[in-house]
Scaffold this motif. Structure first.
Motif, PDB file in Angstrom:
ATOM      1  N   PHE A 289       0.837  -1.199   0.000  1.00 47.12           N
ATOM      2  CA  PHE A 289       0.000   0.000   0.000  1.00 47.12           C
ATOM      3  C   PHE A 289       0.873   1.250   0.000  1.00 47.12           C
ATOM      4  CE2 PHE A 289      -2.305   3.453   2.070  1.00 47.12           C
ATOM      5  CZ  PHE A 289      -3.465   3.475   1.314  1.00 47.12           C
ATOM      6  N   ARG A 290       0.539   2.163  -0.906  1.00 50.11           N
ATOM      7  CA  ARG A 290       1.202   3.463  -0.958  1.00 50.11           C
ATOM      8  C   ARG A 290       0.204   4.461  -1.510  1.00 50.11           C
ATOM      9  NH1 ARG A 290       6.465   5.098  -4.640  1.00 50.11           N
ATOM     10  NH2 ARG A 290       6.628   7.279  -3.957  1.00 50.11           N
ATOM     11  N   VAL A 291       0.092   5.601  -0.853  1.00 49.64           N
ATOM     12  CA  VAL A 291      -0.754   6.671  -1.358  1.00 49.64           C
ATOM     13  C   VAL A 291       0.105   7.920  -1.510  1.00 49.64           C
ATOM     14  CG1 VAL A 291      -1.615   7.371   0.916  1.00 49.64           C
ATOM     15  CG2 VAL A 291      -2.924   7.952  -1.121  1.00 49.64           C
ATOM     16  N   VAL A 292       0.047   8.493  -2.695  1.00 41.87           N
ATOM     17  CA  VAL A 292       0.742   9.736  -3.011  1.00 41.87           C
ATOM     18  C   VAL A 292      -0.326  10.724  -3.434  1.00 41.87           C
ATOM     19  CG1 VAL A 292       2.435  10.858  -4.521  1.00 41.87           C
ATOM     20  CG2 VAL A 292       2.801   8.486  -3.763  1.00 41.87           C
ATOM     21  N   GLN A 293      -0.305  11.891  -2.831  1.00 36.77           N
ATOM     22  CA  GLN A 293      -1.299  12.919  -3.171  1.00 36.77           C
ATOM     23  C   GLN A 293      -0.572  14.208  -3.542  1.00 36.77           C
ATOM     24  OE1 GLN A 293      -4.954  13.229  -0.865  1.00 36.77           O
ATOM     25  NE2 GLN A 293      -4.594  15.428  -0.670  1.00 36.77           N
ATOM     26  N   PHE A 294      -1.044  14.826  -4.626  1.00 33.11           N
ATOM     27  CA  PHE A 294      -0.506  16.104  -5.052  1.00 33.11           C
ATOM     28  C   PHE A 294      -1.658  16.980  -5.511  1.00 33.11           C
ATOM     29  CE2 PHE A 294       0.640  12.609  -7.925  1.00 33.11           C
ATOM     30  CZ  PHE A 294      -0.178  12.856  -9.007  1.00 33.11           C
ATOM     31  N   THR A 295      -1.403  18.298  -5.565  1.00 34.93           N
ATOM     32  CA  THR A 295      -2.468  19.263  -5.860  1.00 34.93           C
ATOM     33  C   THR A 295      -2.007  20.262  -6.904  1.00 34.93           C
ATOM     34  OG1 THR A 295      -3.237  19.044  -3.575  1.00 34.93           O
ATOM     35  CG2 THR A 295      -4.042  20.948  -4.808  1.00 34.93           C
TER      36      THR A 295
END
Length: 151
Positions: A48-54
């Motif tokens: 599991f890996r979550v990467v968030q960018f905006t």
């Protein structure tokens, strides 16, 4: 049933999940080439890996990762990224190495039937000019101009 809470619901889209095949390659594309801001890169284990960018100025973020979607990599189409100066943003993305399509505009504008003509809308009307780009997996974005006259 027409209750005040049901008829006056407030909702906002805050995260879009993109299916990708290589998280690191995609992260580099969006942060280094497109210019999105990295918010989170969290991986408690190998599954599991979550990467968030905006995007700059956006109230909606984008997530990629492992174990967060079962959609096929590259299957998302036509996410609209609204910009105030399409020509300037397109030039900046090209300089940063993003493969971006030519600018096109709706025609005829007042009775639009799905047709396009090359270049910017001649009077820079809101929602009339577009250009497309895709991430390394093929998830497709549409740049759309709005607010050019307001800048």
């Amino acid at each position: 049933m027409n209750t005040p809470s049901a008829t006056h619901m407030k909702a906002s889209v805050e995260v879009i999940t993109l299916p990708v095949s290589d998280v690191d390659r995609t992260l580099q594309f969006y942060v280094d080439k497109v210019g999105f801001t990295l918010d989170v890169d969290y991986a408690p284990n190998n599954a599991f890996r979550v990467v968030q960018f905006t995007p700059p100025g956006s109230g909606c973020s984008v997530q990629i990762g492992r174990g967060i979607t079962d959609a096929p990599a590259g299957s998302v189409r036509n996410i609209y990224l609204v910009v105030t100066d399409l020509e300037a943003v397109r030039s900046r993305l090209l300089e940063r190495g993003v493969d971006i399509g030519d600018i096109r505009h709706k025609t005829p504008i007042d009775a639009w039937d799905g047709g396009f003509a090359p270049g910017l809308d001649p009077v820079r009307r809101d929602y009339a000019s577009f250009a497309d780009f895709s991430d390394p997996d093929g998830n497709r974005w549409v740049l759309q101009e709005r607010g050019y006259r307001d800048v």
